[in-house]
Design an enzyme around this catalytic site. Structure first.
Site, mmCIF file in Angstrom:
data_model
loop_
_atom_site.group_PDB
_atom_site.id
_atom_site.type_symbol
_atom_site.label_atom_id
_atom_site.label_comp_id
_atom_site.label_asym_id
_atom_site.label_seq_id
_atom_site.Cartn_x
_atom_site.Cartn_y
_atom_site.Cartn_z
ATOM 1 N N CYS A 269 -16.149 39.830 -0.567
ATOM 2 C CA CYS A 269 -15.883 38.646 -1.391
ATOM 3 C C CYS A 269 -15.536 37.445 -0.510
ATOM 4 O O CYS A 269 -15.963 36.328 -0.804
ATOM 5 C CB CYS A 269 -14.689 38.862 -2.332
ATOM 6 S SG CYS A 269 -14.597 40.462 -3.103
ATOM 7 N N ASP A 270 -14.747 37.666 0.526
ATOM 8 C CA ASP A 270 -14.130 36.533 1.227
ATOM 9 C C ASP A 270 -14.560 36.351 2.677
ATOM 10 O O ASP A 270 -14.225 35.328 3.279
ATOM 11 C CB ASP A 270 -12.596 36.690 1.184
ATOM 12 C CG ASP A 270 -12.072 36.658 -0.245
ATOM 13 O OD1 ASP A 270 -12.717 36.004 -1.086
ATOM 14 O OD2 ASP A 270 -11.046 37.295 -0.521
ATOM 15 N N CYS B 264 -10.738 42.048 0.353
ATOM 16 C CA CYS B 264 -12.146 42.247 0.022
ATOM 17 C C CYS B 264 -13.037 41.476 0.994
ATOM 18 O O CYS B 264 -13.234 40.259 0.833
ATOM 19 C CB CYS B 264 -12.399 41.809 -1.424
ATOM 20 S SG CYS B 264 -14.136 41.960 -1.877
#
Ligand code: NAP
Length: 317
Positions: free
Chosen positions: A139-140, A136
């Site tokens: 997200c990261d 992701c």
């Protein structure tokens, strides 16, 4: 003893297809619940920018997911955080059994469970998951600011998310096993035009290596020449496709060779009264637009199924 909750329509999965089905069913005055194990929105909730959804020139995926959710709720769609473990039929009703022990009973069920990322299956992938291996970007990505990042794959997701990661990375390598991308031309062109993106063609990742804290490098192999090399990176994002989340059925359901659920034009599966929509369904295109279209059809077809069922139940009285 499990708690059985009664609804007209039970929707399993809260991506765009499920939420749109929920909007239509709730708007048709059917008591409707959508069961979602994380936050509603599905993959779009973890997508950067969306620019191909009609009416929105550019919108963050998370914002679009929020708008979908709010809109469906206006008509009375109930959303419950539940992980559905099993979908089955008993008599005239369809059931969804959840990890919590709750059982939801519906006159129809609409399955919109989407897919999960396909893993590379190479040494180091599991070990470094959360330590530089991520599925992701949104997200990261920010954790790897200023670092060199690798993305694996040649589809829309790899090329789009690889380009997105240049916001943070000093350089992004997109490693693809062929010399031709599968991604849409407009997505390809953006990556080709980005100075921070470099493609590594005809190459596969053989292992993900690191120290005790984080990924440090990848062992690569050129599939044409057999040449092996090492690429130093701080993180790797495999984007090599999705496999459908279609393993929740107790009774046999027809799927294609890839495990995607086969439906008819009404989105009805091989089990009467169980409908499927979005990425879990066997179809050519997997976009937000057609997930939403599928959801609409599934909800309207479910309504017809419920009307027939209610007529049948009345005749029995
Ligand atoms: P995809 O289209 O199936 O592409 C997967 C890519 O990974 C392919 O390039 C494939 O290579 C490669 N690959 C597969 N297995 C591999 C392995 N074991 N090792 C190395 N490479 C491997 O998957 P996706 O990009 O996740 O997209 C899934 C669906 O969502 C698609 O229908 C896509 O159109 C849609 N999507 C759309 C958008 C958008 O419109 N903005 C964004 C994201 C996703 P080959 O090409 O050699 O097969």
């Amino acid at each position: 003893m499990s708690d059985v909750k009664d609804y007209d329509v039970v929707i399993v999965g809260g991506g765009p297809g499920g939420l749109c089905a929920g909007l239509y069913s709730a708007r048709a005055n059917r008591k409707t619940v959508c069961l979602e194990k994380y936050t509603p929105g599905g993959q779009i909730a973890i997508t950067g920018e969306v620019e191909d959804y009609l009416g929105f020139k550019k919108i963050q995926g998370a914002e679009l997911a929020m708008k979908f959710t709010e809109h469906a709720k206006i008509f009375g769609l109930e959303i419950q955080m539940e992980e559905v473990q099993e979908v089955y039929v008993e008599g005239d009703y369809r059931f969804a059994r959840c990890a919590s022990g709750n059982v939801y009973r519906g006159k129809a069920i609409i399955v919109s469970t989407g897919g999960s990322p396909v893993f590379l299956g190479v040494p180091g992938e599991k070990e470094y998951s959360g330590k530089g291996v991520s599925y992701c970007a949104i997200c990261d990505g920010a954790f790897f600011r200023g670092q060199v990042i690798a993305v694996v794959g040649g589809g829309d997701a790899a090329v789009e998310e690889g380009t997105y990661l240049t916001k943070f990375a000093s350089k992004v390598y997109i490693i693809h096993r062929r010399d031709k991308l599968r991604a849409q031309k407009i997505i390809q062109q953006r990556a080709f035009d980005n100075d921070k993106v470099e493609f590594i063609w005809d190459t596969v990742v053989e292992s993900i290596n690191g120290n005790s804290k984080q990924v440090t490098d990848l062992s690569l192999k050129n599939v044409k020449t057999g040449e092996k090399s090492t690429l130093e990176v701080g993180a790797v994002f495999p984007y090599i496709g999705f496999h459908p989340n279609s393993n929740i059925f107790k009774d046999e359901i027809k799927t294609d060779a890839g495990g995607y659920i086969i439906t008819d034009q009404r989105m009805e599966t091989s089990i009467k009264g169980i409908f499927a929509c979005g990425d879990v369904r066997s179809q050519l295109v997997r976009q937000i637009t057609n997930a939403v279209g599928d959801g609409t059809t599934a909800a309207v077809a479910a309504e017809k199924h419920i009307e027939e069922l209610e007529d049948k139940l009345k005749q029995r009285i």
